[in-house]
Scaffold this motif. Structure first.
Motif, mmCIF file in Angstrom:
data_model
loop_
_atom_site.group_PDB
_atom_site.id
_atom_site.type_symbol
_atom_site.label_atom_id
_atom_site.label_comp_id
_atom_site.label_asym_id
_atom_site.label_seq_id
_atom_site.Cartn_x
_atom_site.Cartn_y
_atom_site.Cartn_z
ATOM 1 N N VAL A 96 0.840 -1.199 0.000
ATOM 2 C CA VAL A 96 0.000 0.000 0.000
ATOM 3 C C VAL A 96 0.876 1.251 0.000
ATOM 4 O O VAL A 96 1.737 1.422 0.878
ATOM 5 C CB VAL A 96 -0.937 0.032 1.226
ATOM 6 C CG1 VAL A 96 -1.947 1.178 1.087
ATOM 7 C CG2 VAL A 96 -1.672 -1.297 1.391
ATOM 8 N N TYR A 97 0.661 2.113 -1.005
ATOM 9 C CA TYR A 97 1.330 3.405 -1.089
ATOM 10 C C TYR A 97 0.399 4.493 -0.535
ATOM 11 O O TYR A 97 -0.828 4.334 -0.561
ATOM 12 C CB TYR A 97 1.678 3.739 -2.539
ATOM 13 C CG TYR A 97 2.865 2.990 -3.074
ATOM 14 C CD1 TYR A 97 4.141 3.544 -3.016
ATOM 15 C CD2 TYR A 97 2.714 1.730 -3.651
ATOM 16 C CE1 TYR A 97 5.243 2.865 -3.517
ATOM 17 C CE2 TYR A 97 3.813 1.039 -4.154
ATOM 18 C CZ TYR A 97 5.067 1.610 -4.078
ATOM 19 O OH TYR A 97 6.161 0.928 -4.567
ATOM 20 N N GLU A 122 -2.883 3.866 -9.521
ATOM 21 C CA GLU A 122 -3.538 3.834 -8.204
ATOM 22 C C GLU A 122 -3.633 2.416 -7.662
ATOM 23 O O GLU A 122 -3.995 2.219 -6.510
ATOM 24 C CB GLU A 122 -4.931 4.452 -8.302
ATOM 25 C CG GLU A 122 -4.905 5.936 -8.632
ATOM 26 C CD GLU A 122 -6.278 6.501 -8.898
ATOM 27 O OE1 GLU A 122 -7.192 5.710 -9.229
ATOM 28 O OE2 GLU A 122 -6.449 7.720 -8.774
ATOM 29 N N GLY A 123 -3.316 1.446 -8.500
ATOM 30 C CA GLY A 123 -3.348 0.061 -8.065
ATOM 31 C C GLY A 123 -2.957 -0.849 -9.207
ATOM 32 O O GLY A 123 -3.019 -0.474 -10.374
ATOM 33 N N VAL A 132 -1.054 -4.255 -5.369
ATOM 34 C CA VAL A 132 -0.566 -2.925 -4.989
ATOM 35 C C VAL A 132 -1.749 -1.964 -4.985
ATOM 36 O O VAL A 132 -2.556 -1.953 -5.920
ATOM 37 C CB VAL A 132 0.520 -2.422 -5.968
ATOM 38 C CG1 VAL A 132 1.108 -1.107 -5.477
ATOM 39 C CG2 VAL A 132 1.614 -3.469 -6.152
ATOM 40 N N LEU A 133 -1.861 -1.151 -3.940
ATOM 41 C CA LEU A 133 -2.998 -0.246 -3.771
ATOM 42 C C LEU A 133 -2.518 1.134 -3.340
ATOM 43 O O LEU A 133 -1.433 1.274 -2.766
ATOM 44 C CB LEU A 133 -3.958 -0.792 -2.705
ATOM 45 C CG LEU A 133 -4.539 -2.192 -2.937
ATOM 46 C CD1 LEU A 133 -5.192 -2.704 -1.659
ATOM 47 C CD2 LEU A 133 -5.526 -2.184 -4.090
ATOM 48 N N SER A 134 -3.353 2.132 -3.593
ATOM 49 C CA SER A 134 -3.108 3.497 -3.117
ATOM 50 C C SER A 134 -4.076 3.796 -1.981
ATOM 51 O O SER A 134 -5.295 3.713 -2.170
ATOM 52 C CB SER A 134 -3.311 4.491 -4.271
ATOM 53 O OG SER A 134 -3.589 5.781 -3.770
ATOM 54 N N ILE A 151 -11.021 0.534 -5.868
ATOM 55 C CA ILE A 151 -9.756 -0.022 -6.327
ATOM 56 C C ILE A 151 -9.480 -1.392 -5.714
ATOM 57 O O ILE A 151 -8.859 -2.261 -6.338
ATOM 58 C CB ILE A 151 -8.593 0.964 -6.023
ATOM 59 C CG1 ILE A 151 -7.321 0.551 -6.765
ATOM 60 C CG2 ILE A 151 -8.345 1.075 -4.530
ATOM 61 C CD1 ILE A 151 -7.433 0.640 -8.254
ATOM 62 N N ILE A 152 -9.961 -1.628 -4.492
ATOM 63 C CA ILE A 152 -9.737 -2.930 -3.854
ATOM 64 C C ILE A 152 -10.522 -4.010 -4.587
ATOM 65 O O ILE A 152 -9.976 -5.064 -4.938
ATOM 66 C CB ILE A 152 -10.128 -2.882 -2.367
ATOM 67 C CG1 ILE A 152 -9.288 -1.849 -1.627
ATOM 68 C CG2 ILE A 152 -9.944 -4.262 -1.727
ATOM 69 C CD1 ILE A 152 -9.751 -1.590 -0.202
#
Length: 265
Positions: A96-97, A122-123, A132-134, A151-152
């Motif tokens: 996660v960023y 964003e992901g 990978v997620l924002s 996004i999830i």
């Protein structure tokens, strides 16, 4: 090994989750608020398993909290509610960023030349190992912004492709009787969307869904849970197939909540 894994997961699901979890999810995950108590209990059980089995990591200076892990895991587990699941077996890490991040894209053209460029993302969902997620995008959704986007759900829908072994990036329903209609409806809807986008027409579904079948499935999954009443009205056959695949009726939940709110007023 398979028997032991199922036994261990069953024990994890049966444990009462921390008392504050339901309150956090009611505040931060709009779909959780719509669920009946039995479904909330099932979702919390799945969430405990996912948090236990996956490695969560904050990057880019983000300090990942337990609440963040909970919000991410619970939304991913919406996709496995009411379904047999191996909990996204190819996912090992969830990175996660804090905000949208820069990733390098490498493509080879028809002549064999390799092209590299940086993209803001964003992901993303890797074929093996990592989602990978924002967090900024996740937080926007929790605040009710970005209607229709999640996004999830999008990135974990991609993981269902890998888990269920579908063709052309679209997972197959476990029930064989559904597969012919599933392939027909999703194929026709994808073709119609591609044609509309190519002709420059406005579409209800995000035009990004016309990129390829895998993105189509991920986008319609987001829409199914985020704008189900609109999806059912505009694309009833598609909604029906997703309802059978996910064994959930989000439109019914949205309408029930709206009716209850009307009575309260």
């Amino acid at each position: 090994m398979f028997f032991f894994t199922n036994w261990r997961r069953s024990r994890i699901r049966s444990r009462p989750p921390p008392a504050e979890w339901a309150e956090i999810l009611c505040r931060s995950v709009p779909y959780f608020r719509l669920l009946p108590e039995q479904d909330r209990t099932e979702l919390l059980g799945h969430t405990q398993v996912l948090i236990r089995e996956k490695h969560f990591e904050g990057c880019g200076g983000l300090e990942l909290t337990e609440e963040m892990r909970l919000i991410i895991a619970a939304q991913a587990c919406i996709l496995v509610l009411h379904r047999k699941t191996d909990y996204f077996p190819k996912v090992q890490s969830i990175v996660v960023y804090p905000y949208a991040y820069v990733a390098r894209r490498v493509e080879t053209d028809e002549s064999g030349l390799v092209h590299e460029e940086d993209e803001i993302r964003e992901g993303e969902s890797w074929e093996r190992g990592t989602v990978v997620l924002s967090w900024d995008e996740i937080a926007r959704h929790s605040r009710g912004a970005g209607r229709g986007r999640n996004i999830i759900l999008h990135e974990f829908a991609h993981q269902l492709d890998q888990e269920l072994g579908g063709a052309a990036g679209v997972p197959l329903p476990p029930e064989r009787a559904q597969r012919a209609d599933w392939a027909r409806v999703l194929g026709e809807e994808y073709d119609r969307l591609q044609e509309a986008v190519e002709r420059g027409r406005r579409t209800f579904l995000d035009p990004y869904a016309a990129t390829d079948p895998a993105e189509f499935f991920a986008v319609v999954t987001e829409t199914f849970f985020e704008r189900p009443v609109d999806l059912r009205r505009r694309h009833p056959e598609l909604y029906g197939q997703l309802k059978a695949f996910y064994r959930q009726d989000p439109a019914g939940l949205f309408e029930k909540a709206a009716k209850a709110a009307g009575k309260a007023d």
